[in-house]
Design an enzyme around this catalytic site. Structure first.
Site, PDB file in Angstrom:
ATOM      1  N   ASN A 272     -40.717 -11.854  12.118  1.00  0.00           N
ATOM      2  CA  ASN A 272     -41.471 -10.614  12.409  1.00  0.00           C
ATOM      3  C   ASN A 272     -42.938 -10.906  12.722  1.00  0.00           C
ATOM      4  O   ASN A 272     -43.552 -10.257  13.553  1.00  0.00           O
ATOM      5  CB  ASN A 272     -41.402  -9.648  11.215  1.00  0.00           C
ATOM      6  CG  ASN A 272     -39.976  -9.234  10.905  1.00  0.00           C
ATOM      7  OD1 ASN A 272     -39.055  -9.595  11.636  1.00  0.00           O
ATOM      8  ND2 ASN A 272     -39.786  -8.484   9.829  1.00  0.00           N
TER       9      ASN A 272
ATOM     10  N   THR B  93     -62.035  14.472  52.141  1.00  0.00           N
ATOM     11  CA  THR B  93     -61.643  15.167  50.919  1.00  0.00           C
ATOM     12  C   THR B  93     -60.494  16.061  51.356  1.00  0.00           C
ATOM     13  O   THR B  93     -60.513  16.577  52.480  1.00  0.00           O
ATOM     14  CB  THR B  93     -62.787  16.010  50.325  1.00  0.00           C
ATOM     15  OG1 THR B  93     -63.152  17.013  51.278  1.00  0.00           O
ATOM     16  CG2 THR B  93     -64.017  15.164  49.988  1.00  0.00           C
ATOM     17  N   HIS B  94     -59.491  16.201  50.509  1.00  0.00           N
ATOM     18  CA  HIS B  94     -58.257  16.931  50.880  1.00  0.00           C
ATOM     19  C   HIS B  94     -57.623  16.324  52.134  1.00  0.00           C
ATOM     20  O   HIS B  94     -56.932  17.016  52.869  1.00  0.00           O
ATOM     21  CB  HIS B  94     -58.532  18.424  51.110  1.00  0.00           C
ATOM     22  CG  HIS B  94     -59.377  19.047  50.049  1.00  0.00           C
ATOM     23  ND1 HIS B  94     -58.846  19.666  48.943  1.00  0.00           N
ATOM     24  CD2 HIS B  94     -60.728  19.110  49.914  1.00  0.00           C
ATOM     25  CE1 HIS B  94     -59.845  20.106  48.174  1.00  0.00           C
ATOM     26  NE2 HIS B  94     -60.993  19.768  48.732  1.00  0.00           N
TER      27      HIS B  94
ATOM     28  N   SER C  81     -39.952  -4.036  62.900  1.00  0.00           N
ATOM     29  CA  SER C  81     -38.669  -3.379  62.667  1.00  0.00           C
ATOM     30  C   SER C  81     -37.567  -4.220  63.292  1.00  0.00           C
ATOM     31  O   SER C  81     -37.776  -4.884  64.307  1.00  0.00           O
ATOM     32  CB  SER C  81     -38.716  -1.996  63.305  1.00  0.00           C
ATOM     33  OG  SER C  81     -37.419  -1.573  63.642  1.00  0.00           O
TER      34      SER C  81
ATOM     35  N   LYS D 259     -43.000  -2.113  66.552  1.00  0.00           N
ATOM     36  CA  LYS D 259     -43.517  -1.753  65.226  1.00  0.00           C
ATOM     37  C   LYS D 259     -44.292  -2.863  64.528  1.00  0.00           C
ATOM     38  O   LYS D 259     -43.945  -4.033  64.597  1.00  0.00           O
ATOM     39  CB  LYS D 259     -42.348  -1.350  64.321  1.00  0.00           C
ATOM     40  CG  LYS D 259     -41.636  -0.114  64.814  1.00  0.00           C
ATOM     41  CD  LYS D 259     -42.271   1.134  64.273  1.00  0.00           C
ATOM     42  CE  LYS D 259     -41.668   1.402  62.929  1.00  0.00           C
ATOM     43  NZ  LYS D 259     -42.194   2.564  62.311  1.00  0.00           N
TER      44      LYS D 259
ATOM     45  N   ASN E 250     -45.325  -2.869  60.741  1.00  0.00           N
ATOM     46  CA  ASN E 250     -45.200  -2.032  59.545  1.00  0.00           C
ATOM     47  C   ASN E 250     -46.021  -2.573  58.372  1.00  0.00           C
ATOM     48  O   ASN E 250     -46.029  -3.781  58.131  1.00  0.00           O
ATOM     49  CB  ASN E 250     -43.734  -1.937  59.131  1.00  0.00           C
ATOM     50  CG  ASN E 250     -42.907  -1.146  60.124  1.00  0.00           C
ATOM     51  OD1 ASN E 250     -43.430  -0.250  60.795  1.00  0.00           O
ATOM     52  ND2 ASN E 250     -41.639  -1.484  60.233  1.00  0.00           N
TER      53      ASN E 250
ATOM     54  N   GLU F 117     -46.824  -0.961  51.257  1.00  0.00           N
ATOM     55  CA  GLU F 117     -45.779  -0.072  50.746  1.00  0.00           C
ATOM     56  C   GLU F 117     -45.122  -0.664  49.506  1.00  0.00           C
ATOM     57  O   GLU F 117     -44.774   0.058  48.565  1.00  0.00           O
ATOM     58  CB  GLU F 117     -44.733   0.174  51.828  1.00  0.00           C
ATOM     59  CG  GLU F 117     -45.268   1.012  52.973  1.00  0.00           C
ATOM     60  CD  GLU F 117     -44.339   0.995  54.177  1.00  0.00           C
ATOM     61  OE1 GLU F 117     -44.056   2.067  54.697  1.00  0.00           O
ATOM     62  OE2 GLU F 117     -43.908  -0.090  54.603  1.00  0.00           O
TER      63      GLU F 117
ATOM     64  N   TYR G 259     -41.368  -3.461  10.744  1.00  0.00           N
ATOM     65  CA  TYR G 259     -40.643  -4.050  11.859  1.00  0.00           C
ATOM     66  C   TYR G 259     -39.253  -3.430  12.001  1.00  0.00           C
ATOM     67  O   TYR G 259     -38.541  -3.216  11.013  1.00  0.00           O
ATOM     68  CB  TYR G 259     -40.493  -5.575  11.694  1.00  0.00           C
ATOM     69  CG  TYR G 259     -39.736  -6.196  12.858  1.00  0.00           C
ATOM     70  CD1 TYR G 259     -40.401  -6.541  14.019  1.00  0.00           C
ATOM     71  CD2 TYR G 259     -38.347  -6.373  12.807  1.00  0.00           C
ATOM     72  CE1 TYR G 259     -39.716  -7.061  15.117  1.00  0.00           C
ATOM     73  CE2 TYR G 259     -37.651  -6.892  13.892  1.00  0.00           C
ATOM     74  CZ  TYR G 259     -38.349  -7.227  15.038  1.00  0.00           C
ATOM     75  OH  TYR G 259     -37.664  -7.726  16.120  1.00  0.00           O
TER      76      TYR G 259
ATOM     77  N   LYS H 170     -40.719  -6.644  25.241  1.00  0.00           N
ATOM     78  CA  LYS H 170     -41.081  -7.773  26.104  1.00  0.00           C
ATOM     79  C   LYS H 170     -40.684  -7.678  27.578  1.00  0.00           C
ATOM     80  O   LYS H 170     -41.531  -7.979  28.443  1.00  0.00           O
ATOM     81  CB  LYS H 170     -40.549  -9.075  25.492  1.00  0.00           C
ATOM     82  CG  LYS H 170     -41.395  -9.518  24.299  1.00  0.00           C
ATOM     83  CD  LYS H 170     -40.788 -10.639  23.513  1.00  0.00           C
ATOM     84  CE  LYS H 170     -39.757 -10.207  22.511  1.00  0.00           C
ATOM     85  NZ  LYS H 170     -40.216  -9.226  21.510  1.00  0.00           N
TER      86      LYS H 170
END
Ligand code: ARG
Length: 460
Positions: A109, A154-155, A276, A282, A284, A289, A316, A324
């Site tokens: 422990n 903004t927005h 792609s 493309k 990408n 992402e 414990y 973990k």
């Protein structure tokens, strides 16, 4: 030898053995477990539980195991449950029955908490160093981009003009705070738990101060119940990893948007993009992402550890074994993703001519606040100025004219405060430099902050 044999008559069921075993993931704690055991063997000798000869034999055995691990020769046995038992059993094979004395007065422990703390102290160093590299890259890119003027949002609507450095330095600030957070938790990670036993404290008078010094900790845990139940150092750690990922994910989102055809503000480095399999045109932003995507795991892992502790009785409980996998996963990905982000920052470039085009395309609306400020400078209350400029914008919209194309006579109809110098407002550099306040986007203020950062980076 199986420790369960004394108390339990039947061997583990196969399915439970699978559930019970953590060696698949806690193997990475081996180095720390061995360091803890070497220090503990020395402490056992000091209280007379083992002789000098026995200590040396144990330490030799442990060092051999360390080498076996480094050379990939150590073959863990899932039947031995976890890293602690695997090392102990291997030690028994290597040095014989003296190995059976090593665990005197000690519990897994406390051992697991020791290993975790040592592991995190190391991981923290690596994360700090990766963060520092990212901070440096942001700083250098910001230094290079001072004169590039772009819209702020903004927005996600065009707001006011800023120096591109200002945005990069916004990212810098968030990452810097996380770096500082890591420094702050270092002292709480550095509490030495050995001597706590299973829950009530060691019964053999182990010298905790000695163990502290041997293992390089700063202070001792002050309560043995707390020492074996506490995992808030893991929560704090995972919170910081989450915070880092939130920033990485937000930068990713910005860059994904800025790299679209519609924006075209930035050009991503080829080596961090994909194409792609179908559409040959493309490019990408997969690296960004994936960082944004990985952040979900890290957030999920933080929720797991929090939920794991909620309603867990003191002290414990075996549930804690589950602290973990998520922690390790988050650490692994944070190191990778900070690095990938650094490469993106190093490798991307601003497409200044495209940004200029977009600013032009804004029909000068991006200068609307500057016009309101102009009126305010001439004594008009801001709310009134705001209304008047609103009317001017809608006039420009219905007359299909840019704000800079509206004649002075028209301006004067909106307010007699307007004069010919109103056209000076439509100057991007002037607009940026108007925000001349500490922490604002005026170029001299950016330079001020860049100077501070230069010093800041020397001290982290
Ligand atoms: N593998 C265990 C964990 O990760 C180590 C501690 C086991 N202690 C116990 N009493 N079974 O938490």
């Amino acid at each position: 030898m199986k420790i369960r044999d004394g108390r339990l008559k039947k061997p583990l069921s196969k399915s439970f053995e699978h559930l019970n075993s953590s060696i698949g993931f806690d193997i990475r704690l081996a180095k720390y477990d061995i360091a803890g055991s070497i220090a503990y063997a020395k402490a056992l000798k000091r209280v007379g539980i083992i002789t000098d000869k026995e200590m040396k034999s144990i330490i030799n055995g442990l060092e051999t195991i360390q080498l076996e691990i480094e050379n990939g020769k150590f073959v863990p046995n899932p039947e031995n449950e976890d890293i602690h038992m695997n090392i102990e059993m291997r030690l028994l094979e290597l040095v014989g029955t003296v190995a059976l004395k090593l665990h005197t007065g000690r519990s897994r422990n406390e051992q697991i908490v020791l290993d975790e703390r040592l592991y995190l102290i190391d991981a923290l160093k690596n994360i700090k160093s990766n963060l520092k590299n990212l901070l440096k890259s942001l700083y250098l890119k910001a230094k290079d981009s001072r004169k590039i003027i772009m819209p702020s949002y903004t927005h996600l609507q065009q707001a006011q003009l800023i120096s591109a450095s200002h945005l990069l330095l916004a990212y810098y600030r968030a990452i810097y705070r996380d770096h500082q957070r890591l420094l702050d938790i270092e002292k709480r990670l550095n509490e030495m738990p050995l001597g706590s036993g299973a829950v009530a404290g060691s019964s053999i008078g182990i010298d905790r101060e000695f163990l502290l010094k041997e293992l390089g900790f700063i202070s001792l845990t002050k309560n043995s119940i707390d020492a074996v139940s506490n995992r808030d150092f893991i929560i704090e750690f995972e919170f910081i990893l989450t915070s880092i990922f939130l920033t990485l994910s937000r930068i990713s989102e910005d860059f994904i948007i800025y790299s679209t055809q519609e924006f075209g503000f930035i050009i991503l480095p080829d080596e961090l993009t994909t194409t792609s399999s179908l559409m040959p045109q493309k490019k990408n932003p997969d690296s960004l992402e994936l960082i944004r995507g990985k952040s979900t795991k890290i957030i999920g892992n933080l929720f797991s550890i929090i939920t794991l502790l909620k309603a867990l009785p003191y002290s414990y409980n075996r549930d804690l074994q589950e602290d973990k996998p998520g922690l390790f996963e988050s650490i692994d990905w944070v190191l990778v993703c900070i690095d990938v982000m650094r490469e993106i920052i190093d490798g991307f470039s601003f497409n200044d001519s495209r940004i200029k085009e977009v600013i032009k395309g804004s029909k000068d609306y991006i200068f609307a606040t500057d016009i309101a400020d102009y009126l305010v400078q001439r004594g008009m209350p801001f709310r009134e100025a705001h209304q008047i400029v609103g009317k001017i914008v809608s006039f420009s919209e219905s007359n299909k004219k840019r704000l800079s194309e509206i004649k002075i006579e028209e301006y004067k109809k909106f307010s007699p405060l307007f004069d010919k110098d109103i056209y000076k407002v439509f100057d991007p550099v002037k607009s940026v430099n108007n925000h001349d306040v500490y922490g604002g986007t005026a170029i001299n203020r950016i330079d001020e902050i860049l100077n501070e950062i230069e010093e800041e980076l020397k001290n982290i």
